[in-house]
Design a protein around this motif. Structure first.
Motif, mmCIF file in Angstrom:
data_model
loop_
_atom_site.group_PDB
_atom_site.id
_atom_site.type_symbol
_atom_site.label_atom_id
_atom_site.label_comp_id
_atom_site.label_asym_id
_atom_site.label_seq_id
_atom_site.Cartn_x
_atom_site.Cartn_y
_atom_site.Cartn_z
ATOM 1 N N GLU A 1 22.297 -12.633 -6.322
ATOM 2 C CA GLU A 1 23.364 -11.753 -5.835
ATOM 3 C C GLU A 1 24.668 -12.562 -5.823
ATOM 4 O O GLU A 1 25.212 -12.917 -4.778
ATOM 5 N N CYS B 1 24.614 -7.801 -2.105
ATOM 6 C CA CYS B 1 25.218 -7.031 -3.193
ATOM 7 C C CYS B 1 24.601 -5.637 -3.245
ATOM 8 O O CYS B 1 23.424 -5.468 -2.949
ATOM 9 N N GLU B 2 25.411 -4.670 -3.656
ATOM 10 C CA GLU B 2 25.000 -3.287 -3.892
ATOM 11 C C GLU B 2 24.801 -2.513 -2.595
ATOM 12 O O GLU B 2 24.494 -3.069 -1.559
ATOM 13 N N GLY B 3 24.973 -1.198 -2.691
ATOM 14 C CA GLY B 3 24.639 -0.311 -1.605
ATOM 15 C C GLY B 3 25.809 0.326 -0.886
ATOM 16 O O GLY B 3 25.690 1.428 -0.375
ATOM 17 N N ASN B 4 26.966 -0.361 -0.783
ATOM 18 C CA ASN B 4 28.109 0.174 -0.041
ATOM 19 C C ASN B 4 27.711 0.590 1.368
ATOM 20 O O ASN B 4 28.062 1.669 1.856
ATOM 21 N N TYR C 1 32.295 1.950 4.067
ATOM 22 C CA TYR C 1 30.836 1.852 3.915
ATOM 23 C C TYR C 1 30.152 2.763 4.929
ATOM 24 O O TYR C 1 30.736 3.106 5.969
#
Length: 253
Positions: A100, A201-204, A236
């Motif tokens: 990540e 990393c990723e997902g918001n 988010y």
């Protein structure tokens, strides 16, 4: 995406194209996708240099070692950094999952941004004056260099911590079975951490504990209050980690 690039330009940012060949210091192209990111060696070198350039407000520390013998390094940032003042201790740590890369990159650059902005930007200066800040950008330096989620022993370090650890999660053999997680345990026992954020990393999404249980933490209202500040600033979703998916042995817990 093109739409995001255009939005950045409309907001006044300059958007640079990705170079065909990244500069040498951007990473080792032979190692699993790292070519677009900053290497372990460069991050360490930059942190050592920034500590030398800002001796009154920055210290370089090594808090432990990885399986392959790489140092887990940190910058400690505060006004009067050589003095243990009565200030809240805040930790930003990242790249517990080695592949990540963006998580480590953000933490690495944020520490240097803090130091560059000291005495120039009032908000950033206030952080340094009022807090003791630790930035540890590579919790899994072997995974970062080898392009793997896990450490060199094949263990997901974010399943190896002691609070409600359970056998079989992420290849973990026992709570704190890996040198990287033992280093973090010793760090947390030595430092009086008030607040920490772990970058992934990723997902918001902004995840808050618990990961192992659907029950609320005792400080639930405080966690929601603080978490909302982060989540709203980044647009988010604020989600209890259990509601996303169950895990055991997480650093978050």
């Amino acid at each position: 995406t093109p739409a995001e690039v255009e939005a950045l330009r409309q907001a006044g940012f300059e958007v640079l194209p990705k170079p065909a060949e990244p500069p040498e210091e951007a990473g080792n192209q032979a190692e699993g996708g790292l070519a677009s990111w900053t290497s372990y060696a460069q991050m360490r070198s930059d942190y050592e240099a920034y500590a030398v350039a800002h001796p009154a407000i920055a210290e370089f520390h090594v808090i432990g070692q990885s399986v392959q013998g790489r140092d887990i390094f940190a910058l400690r940032i505060s006004d009067n950094v050589a003095v243990e003042e009565d200030e809240p201790e805040v930790v930003c740590w990242a790249n517990i999952h080695g592949d990540e890369y963006a998580s480590g990159e953000i933490a690495y650059r944020w520490a240097m941004e803090l130091l560059d902005a000291y005495g120039v930007d009032p908000t950033m200066t206030g952080y340094v004056d009022d807090l003791e800040i630790w930035v540890i950008p590579l919790l899994n330096p072997d995974g970062h260099e080898n392009g793997t989620r896990e450490n060199f022993n094949g263990v997901d370090l974010n399943r190896d911590f002691g609070w409600n650890w359970e056998d079989g999660w992420g290849g973990s053999l026992a709570a704190y079975s890996q040198p990287e997680t033992r280093s973090l345990q010793e760090f947390c026992l030595e430092e009086n951490v008030s607040l920490s954020a772990t970058l992934h990393c990723e997902g918001n999404i902004f995840l808050y504990p618990w990961c192992y249980s659907p029950n609320d933490v005792p400080e639930h209202d405080l966690v929601i209050s603080v978490g909302s500040l982060y989540a709203n600033a980044a647009s988010y979703a604020l989600i209890e980690s259990w509601d996303d998916y169950e895990t055991h042995g997480e650093l978050l817990d």
